[in-house]
Design an enzyme around this catalytic site. Structure first.
Site, PDB file in Angstrom:
ATOM      1  N   ARG A  79       0.855  -1.203   0.000  1.00  0.00           N
ATOM      2  CA  ARG A  79       0.000   0.000   0.000  1.00  0.00           C
ATOM      3  C   ARG A  79       0.884   1.244   0.000  1.00  0.00           C
ATOM      4  O   ARG A  79       1.987   1.222   0.546  1.00  0.00           O
ATOM      5  CB  ARG A  79      -0.839   0.068   1.277  1.00  0.00           C
ATOM      6  CG  ARG A  79      -1.838  -1.032   1.442  1.00  0.00           C
ATOM      7  CD  ARG A  79      -2.298  -1.031   2.900  1.00  0.00           C
ATOM      8  NE  ARG A  79      -2.914  -2.278   3.245  1.00  0.00           N
ATOM      9  CZ  ARG A  79      -4.228  -2.498   3.187  1.00  0.00           C
ATOM     10  NH1 ARG A  79      -5.034  -1.543   2.807  1.00  0.00           N
ATOM     11  NH2 ARG A  79      -4.711  -3.664   3.517  1.00  0.00           N
ATOM     12  N   HIS A 427     -21.704  44.055 -10.214  1.00  0.00           N
ATOM     13  CA  HIS A 427     -22.929  44.322  -9.471  1.00  0.00           C
ATOM     14  C   HIS A 427     -23.608  43.015  -9.054  1.00  0.00           C
ATOM     15  O   HIS A 427     -23.942  42.809  -7.881  1.00  0.00           O
ATOM     16  CB  HIS A 427     -23.864  45.172 -10.343  1.00  0.00           C
ATOM     17  CG  HIS A 427     -25.159  45.494  -9.692  1.00  0.00           C
ATOM     18  ND1 HIS A 427     -26.278  44.707  -9.847  1.00  0.00           N
ATOM     19  CD2 HIS A 427     -25.508  46.495  -8.854  1.00  0.00           C
ATOM     20  CE1 HIS A 427     -27.267  45.228  -9.146  1.00  0.00           C
ATOM     21  NE2 HIS A 427     -26.823  46.319  -8.532  1.00  0.00           N
ATOM     22  N   ARG A 534     -24.762  50.082   2.230  1.00  0.00           N
ATOM     23  CA  ARG A 534     -24.766  50.861   0.978  1.00  0.00           C
ATOM     24  C   ARG A 534     -26.166  51.459   0.820  1.00  0.00           C
ATOM     25  O   ARG A 534     -27.109  50.743   0.482  1.00  0.00           O
ATOM     26  CB  ARG A 534     -24.460  49.940  -0.200  1.00  0.00           C
ATOM     27  CG  ARG A 534     -23.052  49.342  -0.205  1.00  0.00           C
ATOM     28  CD  ARG A 534     -22.953  48.337  -1.351  1.00  0.00           C
ATOM     29  NE  ARG A 534     -21.593  47.993  -1.711  1.00  0.00           N
ATOM     30  CZ  ARG A 534     -21.009  46.833  -1.403  1.00  0.00           C
ATOM     31  NH1 ARG A 534     -21.660  45.924  -0.714  1.00  0.00           N
ATOM     32  NH2 ARG A 534     -19.772  46.586  -1.801  1.00  0.00           N
ATOM     33  N   ARG A 590     -22.898  54.249   4.695  1.00  0.00           N
ATOM     34  CA  ARG A 590     -22.188  54.992   3.637  1.00  0.00           C
ATOM     35  C   ARG A 590     -23.187  55.870   2.895  1.00  0.00           C
ATOM     36  O   ARG A 590     -24.243  55.383   2.463  1.00  0.00           O
ATOM     37  CB  ARG A 590     -21.556  54.011   2.655  1.00  0.00           C
ATOM     38  CG  ARG A 590     -20.873  54.731   1.521  1.00  0.00           C
ATOM     39  CD  ARG A 590     -20.224  53.791   0.564  1.00  0.00           C
ATOM     40  NE  ARG A 590     -21.185  53.192  -0.351  1.00  0.00           N
ATOM     41  CZ  ARG A 590     -20.862  52.256  -1.234  1.00  0.00           C
ATOM     42  NH1 ARG A 590     -19.631  51.793  -1.262  1.00  0.00           N
ATOM     43  NH2 ARG A 590     -21.770  51.770  -2.050  1.00  0.00           N
ATOM     44  N   GLU A 717     -10.709  54.338  -1.080  1.00  0.00           N
ATOM     45  CA  GLU A 717     -10.884  53.434  -2.219  1.00  0.00           C
ATOM     46  C   GLU A 717     -10.313  54.004  -3.504  1.00  0.00           C
ATOM     47  O   GLU A 717     -10.526  53.460  -4.576  1.00  0.00           O
ATOM     48  CB  GLU A 717     -12.349  53.012  -2.385  1.00  0.00           C
ATOM     49  CG  GLU A 717     -13.349  54.125  -2.294  1.00  0.00           C
ATOM     50  CD  GLU A 717     -14.801  53.633  -2.362  1.00  0.00           C
ATOM     51  OE1 GLU A 717     -15.047  52.452  -2.613  1.00  0.00           O
ATOM     52  OE2 GLU A 717     -15.688  54.477  -2.163  1.00  0.00           O
ATOM     53  N   GLY A 738     -12.062  50.433   0.812  1.00  0.00           N
ATOM     54  CA  GLY A 738     -12.957  49.791  -0.158  1.00  0.00           C
ATOM     55  C   GLY A 738     -12.097  49.117  -1.205  1.00  0.00           C
ATOM     56  O   GLY A 738     -11.702  49.724  -2.207  1.00  0.00           O
ATOM     57  N   THR A 739     -11.780  47.859  -0.961  1.00  0.00           N
ATOM     58  CA  THR A 739     -10.788  47.202  -1.825  1.00  0.00           C
ATOM     59  C   THR A 739     -11.334  46.856  -3.206  1.00  0.00           C
ATOM     60  O   THR A 739     -10.562  46.529  -4.093  1.00  0.00           O
ATOM     61  CB  THR A 739     -10.239  45.940  -1.137  1.00  0.00           C
ATOM     62  OG1 THR A 739     -11.339  45.202  -0.614  1.00  0.00           O
ATOM     63  CG2 THR A 739      -9.279  46.281  -0.029  1.00  0.00           C
ATOM     64  N   ASN A 740     -12.665  46.953  -3.394  1.00  0.00           N
ATOM     65  CA  ASN A 740     -13.188  46.701  -4.748  1.00  0.00           C
ATOM     66  C   ASN A 740     -12.756  47.841  -5.671  1.00  0.00           C
ATOM     67  O   ASN A 740     -12.137  47.616  -6.711  1.00  0.00           O
ATOM     68  CB  ASN A 740     -14.722  46.635  -4.748  1.00  0.00           C
ATOM     69  CG  ASN A 740     -15.236  45.549  -3.844  1.00  0.00           C
ATOM     70  OD1 ASN A 740     -14.546  44.588  -3.566  1.00  0.00           O
ATOM     71  ND2 ASN A 740     -16.469  45.698  -3.381  1.00  0.00           N
ATOM     72  N   ASP A 741     -13.100  49.059  -5.269  1.00  0.00           N
ATOM     73  CA  ASP A 741     -12.705  50.197  -6.102  1.00  0.00           C
ATOM     74  C   ASP A 741     -11.196  50.394  -6.079  1.00  0.00           C
ATOM     75  O   ASP A 741     -10.594  50.737  -7.093  1.00  0.00           O
ATOM     76  CB  ASP A 741     -13.418  51.469  -5.628  1.00  0.00           C
ATOM     77  CG  ASP A 741     -14.764  51.631  -6.319  1.00  0.00           C
ATOM     78  OD1 ASP A 741     -14.801  51.513  -7.554  1.00  0.00           O
ATOM     79  OD2 ASP A 741     -15.771  51.849  -5.630  1.00  0.00           O
ATOM     80  N   CYS A 803     -13.806  46.868   3.752  1.00  0.00           N
ATOM     81  CA  CYS A 803     -15.204  46.500   3.540  1.00  0.00           C
ATOM     82  C   CYS A 803     -15.444  46.057   2.107  1.00  0.00           C
ATOM     83  O   CYS A 803     -16.572  45.873   1.698  1.00  0.00           O
ATOM     84  CB  CYS A 803     -16.126  47.649   3.922  1.00  0.00           C
ATOM     85  SG  CYS A 803     -15.843  49.123   2.931  1.00  0.00           S
TER      86      CYS A 803
HETATM   87  C1  PEP Z   1     -15.465  48.974  -2.466  1.00  0.00           C
HETATM   88  O1  PEP Z   1     -15.258  49.706  -3.428  1.00  0.00           O
HETATM   89  O2  PEP Z   1     -14.634  48.163  -2.018  1.00  0.00           O
HETATM   90  C2  PEP Z   1     -16.750  49.025  -1.764  1.00  0.00           C
HETATM   91  C3  PEP Z   1     -16.955  48.345  -0.676  1.00  0.00           C
HETATM   92  O3  PEP Z   1     -17.729  49.781  -2.319  1.00  0.00           O
HETATM   93  P1  PEP Z   1     -18.619  49.323  -3.575  1.00  0.00           P
HETATM   94  O4  PEP Z   1     -18.346  47.882  -3.836  1.00  0.00           O
HETATM   95  O5  PEP Z   1     -20.025  49.608  -3.204  1.00  0.00           O
HETATM   96  O6  PEP Z   1     -18.118  50.224  -4.645  1.00  0.00           O
HETATM   97 MG    MG Z   2     -16.540  51.398  -3.748  1.00  0.00          MG
END
Ligand code: PEP
Ligand code: MG
Length: 848
Positions: A79, A427, A534, A590, A717, A738-741, A803
């Site tokens: 094995r 989105h 939001r 926000r 952001e 805001g780590t997305n933007d 966030c």
């Molecule tokens: C971001 O930009 O990280 C954020 C939290 O805001 P949104 O996604 O609404 O732009």
């Molecule tokens: Mg944002």
């Protein structure tokens, strides 16, 4: 690599033999532990990683000595023993040593059929796995007759031009060499590397005496475990094949009997109570001493038990949670260890329905898994259809090219969402994760014909409105029909484990929640507050959208004030409800972020209806909409820029927050709202907005004759805001990244369009991962570190958080924790994952 353990090229496993997981693999080490626990393990030899490597390189294994070590005992098995059982390894080969002499002796003892069956099985596995002959030529016959045996031996001879090897040492040599080489082959290496194994991971091999179960008393073999692998609940499970009970004479095959007492037929518990009791004892001992729920492989020979192997029970996440919880509750492991044993991401299987892994799966389109869980339903192409389906109680999947704010209600009504465009922070992805809705985005090869109301997958199959499909938001797949599902189950063990995680955690976990529904889920998952509300989503309710549009279309400050006056009580009620649900936990609101045109209808029909509602000529409406149109709306009139150019909107929102604060506060429990400004890039923006909000607060205090506090903060952001965080922190009590933007702007990469090429980029290794999914610690991370350091040095007590969607990602949480962030905020359904990930970091720091 370790040195060979001795010159013989193998080591007999004993209580004191120098066996380690790093030199001989996990199985060898586990067998040694079983021996140390006084379990009746048959004689076992172990080849180290170096021994096996040498065999693969062509060095002869010392098989004469190995066979001699077993004496006249008969057959052996080989094995694999890799360092981590998840890395796999070649399949086990049993009954090595079987030859004409053994066959003769066994025929006399067991009868010809049984001896034939054993020999046939060995020839088959030797031919296929060692001699690498065509498996089709070595199918097991329906009956193990003498003719069938001769036929298989001839087939072997025809294919190899050699007699089937008769010398046990030669057989063993070939088996060891074949298994060693299989491990070093490219496919096996790539497979285990995909599971996290290093390129040079070694393989150990175990050679063990086989207990054939031949004799007058009870004989047989089986596996047993003491918990259910799906639920983790205590339960005796496994199988036992008895050689003695009701053996099928024709097949020579053993028959399966029950393990525990059962009215339907004989059981091991009845036939051999001593062995059964002994097995239970070994199960208990291994649980206590190996500190795990083990699956035990055993044989019985003449009522005498042998333990061949024990492996950690493979388990689904629900069982993993229950097992870890029970072991800690019984004092077998610590709470910290229980937390460390659960893979945070696996928790999402507990929180969302999943496609049954054993069910059928017919994929017609691959996309990006943007929100976990799976759902089936009829295809609908519009939000209004989704709402109509929901009204009929019919599950539906909303299919869109991409979603916009106007689709949020439809998304709430749908059971799943599938979009052609978009990436991890588009989105659809963000909203779906927020409401716990399975979602697949970036299904780029799919064609949507909105006139014909059909979609066509990359493989050419088309589906019309009303057809039933399934989406798997974990794997990012769209599938034909309704798949079999596993429903999510949250039991007491999960809740307790979450409590332990909360106790261990040294950073805060909040939820991004926009609605009362989100807020309730956030509380259910023990979020420590709302880190991002939001507010734009609040304006999409039907009764508000028209007023919002009136406000946008207002010609004079008076008209605008009138529209805002109507929105004020609605917003106030929204915030009061959120404060009520969160019961004193922090709520970070926000102010309005998206460009105003997002609130206006894009279609001609929608614009006509709007003209009707506002009693305006259609041309006025279209002109106004055209005037608001921007080339790059994500980089245009949005966020704080709206707050500066149309300040009445933020004034209204601030007033609604303060009035709700007074409504929801009690003497002993005052609400202290947090107000946050999006898309800041300059310090003066912050100062301007802050002074207006302070003025609104002062006015409300006077009007209402009530006092309250509030905290003012900024969303970092844009790269500039991160670089100027020192200045900004002078005016802001908290900075929420805001780590997305921030990712979008650092890369110059549209978060809504990234899905178009992200998989190519990741596949070609341009990016190691989708940066909208996994924080880019090098680039975006450097901005976070700079922002955090500059913010902190300007204001020691500034509260730092993220966030963006990364807040729910375990690796990103590790980064934020080491950068000194106070909390992360993520979608409510990711709160448990984030809490466990953060707790594990704290526990492993303590362990050191
Ligand atoms: C971001 O930009 O990280 C954020 C939290 O805001 P949104 O996604 O609404 O732009
Ligand atoms: Mg944002």
């Amino acid at each position: 690599m370790q040195k060979p353990t001795n010159t013989t090229g193998f080591t007999e496993i004993s209580q004191t033999a120098p066996i380690t997981t790093d030199s001989h693999g996990g199985r060898a080490k586990c067998l040694q532990r079983l021996i140390r626990l006084d379990m009746p393990v048959p004689k076992t030899l172990a080849l180290s990683f170096d021994d096996v490597h040498a065999v693969a390189a062509g060095e002869p294994a010392n098989t004469d000595m190995m066979i001699a070590a077993f004496g006249e005992a008969g057959l052996v098995s080989v094995r694999p023993s890799s360092q981590d059982p998840d890395w796999g390894g070649p399949g086990s080969i049993l009954n090595i040593g079987m030859n004409a002499d053994h066959h003769k002796a066994l025929s006399a003892k067991l009868g010809e059929a049984s001896a034939n069956a054993l020999y046939l099985r060995f020839i088959q596995s030797y031919a296929v796995h060692v001699a690498r002959l065509d498996p089709d030529m070595f199918d097991l016959p329906d009956a193990p007759s003498n003719e069938a045996l001769l036929e298989m031996l001839h087939a072997y001879e025809d294919e190899t031009d050699a007699e089937f090897p008769q010398n046990p040492a030669d057989q063993l040599t070939a088996v060891l060499r074949s298994m060693a080489r299989a491990w070093e082959g490219t496919t096996a290496r790539l497979l285990r590397q995909a599971k996290g194994a290093p390129a040079d991971a070694g393989l150990g091999l175990i050679v063990q005496q086989m207990a054939l179960g031949v004799g007058l008393g009870e004989c047989g073999s089986g596996v047993i475990q003491f918990v259910d692998d799906l639920t983790g609940q205590p339960q005796i499970k496994g199988r036992y094949l008895s050689q003695s009970q009701g053996r099928d004479a024709l097949m020579g095959a053993p028959s399966a009997i029950y393990l525990t007492h059962d009215a339907r037929g004989p059981s091991l518990e009845d036939i051999c109570p001593a062995c059964f009791t002994e097995l239970k004892k070994h199960g208990d001992v291994s649980r206590q001493r190996l500190r795990e729920e083990m699956q035990i492989e055993f044989t019985i020979t003449n009522n005498c038990l042998s333990i061949l192997d024990a492996v950690r029970i493979p388990r689904r996440p629900r069982a993993a949670v229950r097992i870890a919880h029970d072991l800690a509750n019984d004092g077998v492991i610590s709470r910290g260890e229980a937390l460390m044993r659960i893979e945070p991401r696996a928790l999402s299987e507990l929180l969302h329905p999943q496609i049954d892994p054993d069910g059928a799966r017919d994929m017609f389109q691959q996309g990006i898994g943007a929100s976990p869980g799976a759902a089936s339903g009829r295809i609908v192409f519009s939000s209004s259809e989704a709402q109509a389906c929901a009204a009929r109680d019919e599950p539906c999947i909303l299919v869109r090219r991409e979603t916009t704010q106007g689709d949020v209600r439809g998304m709430h009504a749908a059971t799943g969402v599938l979009t052609i465009k978009g990436g991890m922070t588009s989105h659809a992805a963000v909203i779906a994760r927020g409401i716990g809705l399975p979602c697949v985005v970036g299904a780029m090869g799919m064609v949507l014909d909105s006139r014909a109301k059909t979609i066509t997958g990359e493989d050419g199959r088309s589906f019309a409105e009303g057809d039933i499909i399934t989406i798997d938001g974990t794997a990012g797949q769209a599938l034909v029909g309704a798949c079999a599902m596993l429903t999510p189950t949250l039991d007491g063990a999960f809740a307790t484990l979450m409590e332990w995680a909360g106790e261990a955690c040294d950073m805060g976990i909040r939820a991004n929640a926009d609605t009362p529904h989100d807020a309730r889920i956030a509380r259910e998952f023990q979020a420590e507050g709302i880190g991002l509300c939001r507010t734009e989503h609040m304006f999409f309710e039907v009764d508000r959208l028209t007023v919002m549009r009136e406000m946008i279309f207002a010609d004079s400050p008076e008209d605008r004030a009138e529209a805002l006056e109507q929105l004020l009580p609605m917003q106030r009620a929204d915030f009061a409800e959120l404060f009520g649900i969160m019961q004193g936990l922090p709520v970070c609101i926000r102010l309005l972020d998206p460009p105003l045109h997002e609130f206006l209808p894009a279609s001609r029909e929608g614009q006509r209806k709007l003209a009707e509602a506002l009693d305006l000529p259609l041309s006025d409406v279209t002109r106004r909409i055209d005037a608001l149109r921007e080339y790059n709306p994500m980089l245009g009139m949005r966020g704080v820029r709206l707050g500066i150019t149309v300040p009445e909107i933020y004034d209204m929102q601030a007033r609604a927050i303060f009035e709700a604060t007074i409504m929801a506060s009690t003497k002993d429990n005052p609400v202290v709202p947090e107000i946050m400004i999006p898309l800041v890039s300059a310090t003066h923006e912050v100062e301007l907005v802050k002074s207006r909000i302070d003025a609104v607060a002062a006015a409300v205090r006077i009007e209402q004759g009530a006092d309250f506090d509030y905290r003012f903060g900024v969303m970092v952001e844009t790269p500039r805001a991160a670089l100027r965080a020192g200045d900004i922190a002078q005016t802001a009590a908290f900075l929420s990244f805001g780590t997305n933007d921030l990712t979008q702007m650092t890369y110059g990469l549209s978060r809504d369009d990234a899905g178009r090429f992200m998989s190519d980029y990741v596949q070609q290794g341009v990016f190691p991962e989708d940066p909208f999914h996994m924080l880019d610690t090098e680039g975006v991370g450097e901005l976070l570190t700079i922002g955090a350091e500059r913010g902190r040095s300007a204001r020691k007590d500034v509260v730092l958080s993220i966030c963006g969607e990364h807040g729910g990602n375990p690796e990103s949480i590790a980064f934020c924790r080491s950068a000194g962030f106070d909390y992360v905020s993520c979608s409510p359904f990711r709160v448990p994952v984030a809490r466990l990930a953060a707790a594990q970091l704290a526990v492993s720091d303590k362990i050191g």
